[in-house]
Each structure stands twice: as structure tokens, then as C-alpha cells.
Design a protein around this motif. Structure first.
Motif, PDB file in Angstrom:
ATOM      1  N   GLY A  29      42.988  41.487  45.382  1.00 36.14           N
ATOM      2  CA  GLY A  29      42.136  41.948  43.720  1.00 36.14           C
ATOM      3  C   GLY A  29      42.491  41.367  42.802  1.00 36.14           C
ATOM      4  N   ALA A  30      43.502  40.742  43.020  1.00 40.43           N
ATOM      5  CA  ALA A  30      44.308  39.663  41.921  1.00 40.43           C
ATOM      6  C   ALA A  30      43.155  38.545  41.653  1.00 40.43           C
ATOM      7  N   PHE A  31      43.116  37.733  43.005  1.00 43.57           N
ATOM      8  CA  PHE A  31      42.779  36.611  43.459  1.00 43.57           C
ATOM      9  C   PHE A  31      41.309  35.985  43.013  1.00 43.57           C
ATOM     10  N   GLY A  32      40.536  37.998  43.150  1.00 46.71           N
ATOM     11  CA  GLY A  32      39.440  37.738  43.465  1.00 46.71           C
ATOM     12  C   GLY A  32      38.941  38.136  41.468  1.00 46.71           C
ATOM     13  N   ALA A  33      39.666  38.717  41.073  1.00 45.61           N
ATOM     14  CA  ALA A  33      39.417  38.463  39.347  1.00 45.61           C
ATOM     15  C   ALA A  33      40.066  36.965  38.654  1.00 45.61           C
ATOM     16  N   ALA A  34      40.881  36.533  39.216  1.00 47.53           N
ATOM     17  CA  ALA A  34      41.192  34.984  39.326  1.00 47.53           C
ATOM     18  C   ALA A  34      40.197  34.465  38.989  1.00 47.53           C
ATOM     19  N   LEU A  35      39.532  34.050  40.135  1.00 44.33           N
ATOM     20  CA  LEU A  35      38.219  33.627  40.931  1.00 44.33           C
ATOM     21  C   LEU A  35      36.276  33.635  40.138  1.00 44.33           C
ATOM     22  N   ALA A  92      35.494  43.174  44.706  1.00 50.26           N
ATOM     23  CA  ALA A  92      35.668  44.508  43.907  1.00 50.26           C
ATOM     24  C   ALA A  92      36.910  44.586  42.689  1.00 50.26           C
ATOM     25  N   GLY A  93      37.957  43.298  43.221  1.00 49.49           N
ATOM     26  CA  GLY A  93      38.663  43.480  41.921  1.00 49.49           C
ATOM     27  C   GLY A  93      37.985  42.634  41.151  1.00 49.49           C
ATOM     28  N   GLY A  94      37.742  41.572  41.078  1.00 49.21           N
ATOM     29  CA  GLY A  94      37.167  40.558  40.451  1.00 49.21           C
ATOM     30  C   GLY A  94      35.805  42.022  39.309  1.00 49.21           C
ATOM     31  N   VAL A  95      34.994  42.440  39.783  1.00 50.46           N
ATOM     32  CA  VAL A  95      34.450  43.480  39.617  1.00 50.46           C
ATOM     33  C   VAL A  95      34.735  44.506  38.306  1.00 50.46           C
ATOM     34  N   ALA A  96      35.969  44.935  38.713  1.00 49.65           N
ATOM     35  CA  ALA A  96      36.418  46.170  37.841  1.00 49.65           C
ATOM     36  C   ALA A  96      37.203  45.220  37.129  1.00 49.65           C
ATOM     37  N   ALA A  97      37.657  44.178  37.321  1.00 50.53           N
ATOM     38  CA  ALA A  97      38.258  43.251  35.821  1.00 50.53           C
ATOM     39  C   ALA A  97      36.977  43.126  34.878  1.00 50.53           C
ATOM     40  N   THR A  98      36.093  42.371  35.230  1.00 49.93           N
ATOM     41  CA  THR A  98      34.883  43.193  34.350  1.00 49.93           C
ATOM     42  C   THR A  98      34.444  43.340  33.385  1.00 49.93           C
ATOM     43  N   ALA A  99      35.187  44.675  34.427  1.00 47.52           N
ATOM     44  CA  ALA A  99      34.230  45.902  33.482  1.00 47.52           C
ATOM     45  C   ALA A  99      35.742  45.892  32.563  1.00 47.52           C
ATOM     46  N   TYR A 100      37.075  45.722  32.590  1.00 49.24           N
ATOM     47  CA  TYR A 100      37.859  46.116  32.027  1.00 49.24           C
ATOM     48  C   TYR A 100      38.316  44.813  30.590  1.00 49.24           C
ATOM     49  N   ALA A 101      37.864  43.535  30.926  1.00 48.93           N
ATOM     50  CA  ALA A 101      37.423  43.213  30.469  1.00 48.93           C
ATOM     51  C   ALA A 101      35.493  42.869  29.141  1.00 48.93           C
ATOM     52  N   ILE A 121      29.494  38.610  36.745  1.00 46.59           N
ATOM     53  CA  ILE A 121      30.580  38.426  37.566  1.00 46.59           C
ATOM     54  C   ILE A 121      30.548  36.759  37.889  1.00 46.59           C
ATOM     55  N   LEU A 122      29.945  36.318  36.990  1.00 48.23           N
ATOM     56  CA  LEU A 122      29.996  35.015  37.230  1.00 48.23           C
ATOM     57  C   LEU A 122      31.904  34.191  36.385  1.00 48.23           C
ATOM     58  N   TYR A 123      32.093  35.023  35.948  1.00 46.83           N
ATOM     59  CA  TYR A 123      33.451  34.518  35.030  1.00 46.83           C
ATOM     60  C   TYR A 123      34.576  34.784  35.600  1.00 46.83           C
ATOM     61  N   ALA A 124      34.966  33.856  35.285  1.00 49.24           N
ATOM     62  CA  ALA A 124      36.202  33.515  36.184  1.00 49.24           C
ATOM     63  C   ALA A 124      37.496  33.501  35.471  1.00 49.24           C
ATOM     64  N   PHE A 125      38.368  34.869  35.662  1.00 50.62           N
ATOM     65  CA  PHE A 125      40.054  35.134  34.656  1.00 50.62           C
ATOM     66  C   PHE A 125      40.832  33.902  34.562  1.00 50.62           C
ATOM     67  N   GLY A 126      41.189  33.165  35.140  1.00 46.44           N
ATOM     68  CA  GLY A 126      42.461  32.351  35.787  1.00 46.44           C
ATOM     69  C   GLY A 126      43.616  33.044  35.545  1.00 46.44           C
ATOM     70  N   THR A 127      44.377  32.887  35.093  1.00 46.67           N
ATOM     71  CA  THR A 127      45.625  33.258  34.936  1.00 46.67           C
ATOM     72  C   THR A 127      45.996  34.592  33.695  1.00 46.67           C
ATOM     73  N   LYS A 128      44.839  34.949  33.199  1.00 46.59           N
ATOM     74  CA  LYS A 128      45.174  36.156  32.274  1.00 46.59           C
ATOM     75  C   LYS A 128      46.190  37.545  32.778  1.00 46.59           C
ATOM     76  N   PRO A 129      47.493  37.555  32.771  1.00 46.51           N
ATOM     77  CA  PRO A 129      47.878  38.328  33.365  1.00 46.51           C
ATOM     78  C   PRO A 129      47.659  40.171  33.425  1.00 46.51           C
ATOM     79  N   ASP A 130      46.653  41.012  32.366  1.00 47.99           N
ATOM     80  CA  ASP A 130      46.372  42.127  32.707  1.00 47.99           C
ATOM     81  C   ASP A 130      45.321  42.005  32.854  1.00 47.99           C
ATOM     82  N   ILE A 131      44.402  41.185  33.605  1.00 47.27           N
ATOM     83  CA  ILE A 131      43.067  41.226  33.894  1.00 47.27           C
ATOM     84  C   ILE A 131      42.969  41.082  35.466  1.00 47.27           C
ATOM     85  N   LEU A 132      44.381  40.414  35.720  1.00 50.89           N
ATOM     86  CA  LEU A 132      45.066  40.192  37.256  1.00 50.89           C
ATOM     87  C   LEU A 132      45.428  41.502  37.272  1.00 50.89           C
TER      88      LEU A 132
END
Length: 355
Positions: A29-35, A92-101, A121-132
Motif C-alpha cells: 500500500g505504501a509503495f502504491g502511494a509512492a508510485l 487502493a493505497g494510492g487512492v487513499a493517499a490521494t484522498a488524504y493529500a 490518481i496519476l500523482y506519485a507521492f515519492g517518499t513523503k512519510p505521512d502519505i505513504l
């Protein structure tokens, strides 16, 4: 008795295996948020393509009396639909991370993005810890929902169901409306988008956004959706007829979204269409027999699945501020219908559900 005590109730997985799955799902899930959600799903397509290709090769070699043993190594199930790139985890991790951001970091909204940032959902959040961390938690929740659905024998695609439920959970957790207020005459009315009507953002600020936000501005008119559904369904059915793989068409569709992610305009989203086209071919072959019937029914199933995706996007996507995935909703809905029809004895197969 001791063996039973070492298993998680309902899920039927040993505790040690469950812990491994949980840790891997957190990382997935964290990797999905990162990508980013969509890039992660593109990797789902490549992983499933590899897994299905290996499985087809293995079957052909075994049938020819060649190499025996497992050369496919379960890539489709363990990687493509598993803890690494399973849509219920990475996407799903990426979608939730985007909702949070979208709520926490509105200043990250890229120039040229016309919708609420929570839908990017195209946005990659890289290494931002709270979003990951958000992605990790929702990846774990997605794994749990899928395992529970499988454990109780719920008659639908547990991965697709999980993608839908985690997206709705993200709306609750991050204080978005579950459905949102309509800009037109009804939930299904997309005409405010066509008139470019705007409304104030719900947080009370001065920003405005479109009153109605269709999931795909190039793929929302009923006629066009039906046509691409027919075309994609036929191709999904043909791929199954020729290869025996239900998921290979899905993989091609998912990989094609690389071009959408790179900004190529009007790339259609079709994985829910090709997948159900393959299922339609399976059902028709069992009920009627013959490739002609299979490919015709595949096209019909593809068109229906495309229309299910459009109907659900108009209800659950267009009026709130986060991504709720129409293909996942279409797959979950259509496979639930398939599962129920099989359980009551109307059709002879549940497709890939294994009921």
C-alpha cells in the motif's frame, strides 16, 4: 486442535502466513502511494501479463511432453493480484493517499488539474512519510477485506469489492461526502460538465471546481461507452478462446493505461470490459458451445460491463472529491450477478470465481 488455533478465524490462514501477508500488504500500500495509484495499476497489468504468459507457456510445454513443473511460479496471483501490485493493495493505497493529500496538502495540486486534487490518481507521492503511511494502512485494510470476502465465500470478485470499499472508507476517514451533491437534475446527469458549470469548493474557501466531474471526459457518453464495451468484450473473449487465459485481456487493458498516465488523450479504460468479455466467453462456451456464440456473448458482456462502469461513476465518482474506481465497481457488480446466477443454478459456471 492445535493446528486450528494457529489459524485466523474465517480467513483460514495460519497466523504466521497472515503476519507475512499483513506486513507485505502494508509495504504494498505504501509503495502504491509512492508510485501513484494509476502507475501502480499499470504495473499490475505488466505483472499479470508476465504471469499469464508464463502459465500459457507452461501449459503448452506440459501438453507437448516437455518441461514439467511450475515455471509460472504464481506470478499472476502472488504479484499481479497479490501483495505487491494487487489493486486492492497498491492501487487502493494510492487512492487513499490521494484522498488524504487532497485535504492535507491542497498546495500540491498540479497546474492544469481541473478536478479536486483528491481525484488525481496519476500523482506519485515519492517518499513523503505521512502519505505513504496512509497508503500502507489502506493496503492492509484492502488485503483484509479481500481475505474476508474469500473466507466467507462472498460471490463476487473480492479484489474489486475491496477497491470499492476502501475508496468509500477513505471518504469517511478524510471527511469527504460519500456521494456528494449533484450539479444537475440527478446523480446520472452529466450536463453541468458539458456546460462547464462550476461551484465553490465545500471547504468554504474561494476556490471553485466543476459542478460535475465525469471520471473520463472522453469516455462518459452512453453510446460511446457501449461501443468500446462491445469492441473490448469481443477482444477479451477472443483472447480467452485462443489462449485459455481469462486475465490476459485484462492485462493488455491495464498496460494500455501507461499511455493515459503519460498524457496521451482519449485512451479508453477497458480492463473491466476485457475481463468480463473473457468471462462471457467462458459462460457461453459452457452453456451453448462453439466459438461464434462465445465471441458474441463476450461482446455483450463487455458492453454491459462498460455501461455498469459508467452508471457507477455517475453515482459514486462524479459528485464528491475523491476517486472511487468505476472499473472495480463494474467488476464487483457484474461478477456478483454471475456468482448469484451460478449459485441458484441458472448458469453452469461462475467464471474465475471458483464457487
Amino acid at each position: 486442535m492445535e493446528h486450528l488455533l494457529l489459524q485466523i478465524p474465517v480467513i483460514g490462514v495460519e497466523v504466521e502466513e497472515f503476519v507475512v501477508l499483513l506486513i507485505a500488504a502494508l509495504a504494498g500500500g505504501a509503495f502504491g502511494a509512492a508510485l501513484g495509484a494509476l502507475p501502480a495499476f499499470v504495473f499490475t497489468g505488466f505483472a499479470v501479463f508476465l504471469g499469464e504468459g508464463l502459465a500459457i507457456l507452461e501449459g503448452n510445454l506440459a501438453g507437448a511432453g516437455g518441461i514439467e513443473g511450475d515455471i509460472a511460479t504464481g506470478v499472476t496471483g502472488t504479484i499481479g493480484f497479490g501483495m505487491v501490485f494487487g489493486p486492492h493493495i497498491a492501487f487502493a493505497g494510492g487512492v487513499a493517499a490521494t484522498a488524504y493529500a487532497g485535504k492535507k496538502y491542497p498546495e500540491m495540486n498540479p497546474a492544469g488539474w481541473d478536478y479536486h486534487f483528491g481525484k488525481d490518481i496519476l500523482y506519485a507521492f515519492g517518499t513523503k512519510p505521512d502519505i505513504l503511511a496512509v497508503g500502507a494502512v489502506f493496503g492492509a485494510v484492502g488485503m483484509l477485506i479481500n481475505q474476508l470476502a474469500s473466507g466467507i465465500g462472498f460471490p463476487t470478485d473480492g479484489i474489486a469489492l475491496s477497491v470499492f470499499l476502501t475508496a468509500m472508507l477513505a471518504r469517511v476517514v478524510f471527511d469527504y461526502p460519500l456521494i456528494g451533491s449533484t450539479g444537475g437534475s440527478s446523480l446520472l446527469d452529466m450536463s453541468p460538465f458539458e456546460r462547464e458549470e462550476e461551484r465553490a469548493v465545500a471547504d468554504g474557501g474561494t476556490d471553485v471546481r466543476l459542478a460535475t466531474e465525469p471520471w473520463l471526459p472522453h469516455q462518459y457518453k452512453w453510446s460511446g461507452v457501449a461501443v468500446i464495451g462491445l469492441v473490448g468484450g469481443i477482444l477479451g473473449g477472443f483472447i480467452w478462446i485462443e489462449t485459455g487465459s481469462v486475465f490476459l485481456g485484462y492485462a493488455f487493458s491495464a498496460m494500455s493505461l501507461l499511455f493515459l498516465n503519460l498524457g496521451v488523450e482519449k485512451i479508453p479504460v477497458t480492463h473491466h470490459i476485457t475481463l468480463l468479455g473473457s468471462v462471457g466467453a467462458v459462460v457461453a462456451t459452457e452453456m451453448i458451445g462453439g466459438p461464434v456464440a462465445a465471441i458474441i456473448v463476450a461482446g455483450v458482456f463487455g458492453a454491459i460491463s462498460g455501461l455498469f462502469g459508467e452508471m457507477t461513476q455517475r453515482i459514486f465518482y462524479s459528485h464528491s472529491g475523491t476517486h472511487v474506481d468505476p472499473p472495480a465497481m463494474a467488476i464487483a457488480l457484474f461478477m456478483f450477478i454471475i456468482g448469484v446466477l451460478y449459485l441458484v443454478g441458472i448458469i453452469p459456471t461462475s467464471g474465475y470465481l471458483g464457487l
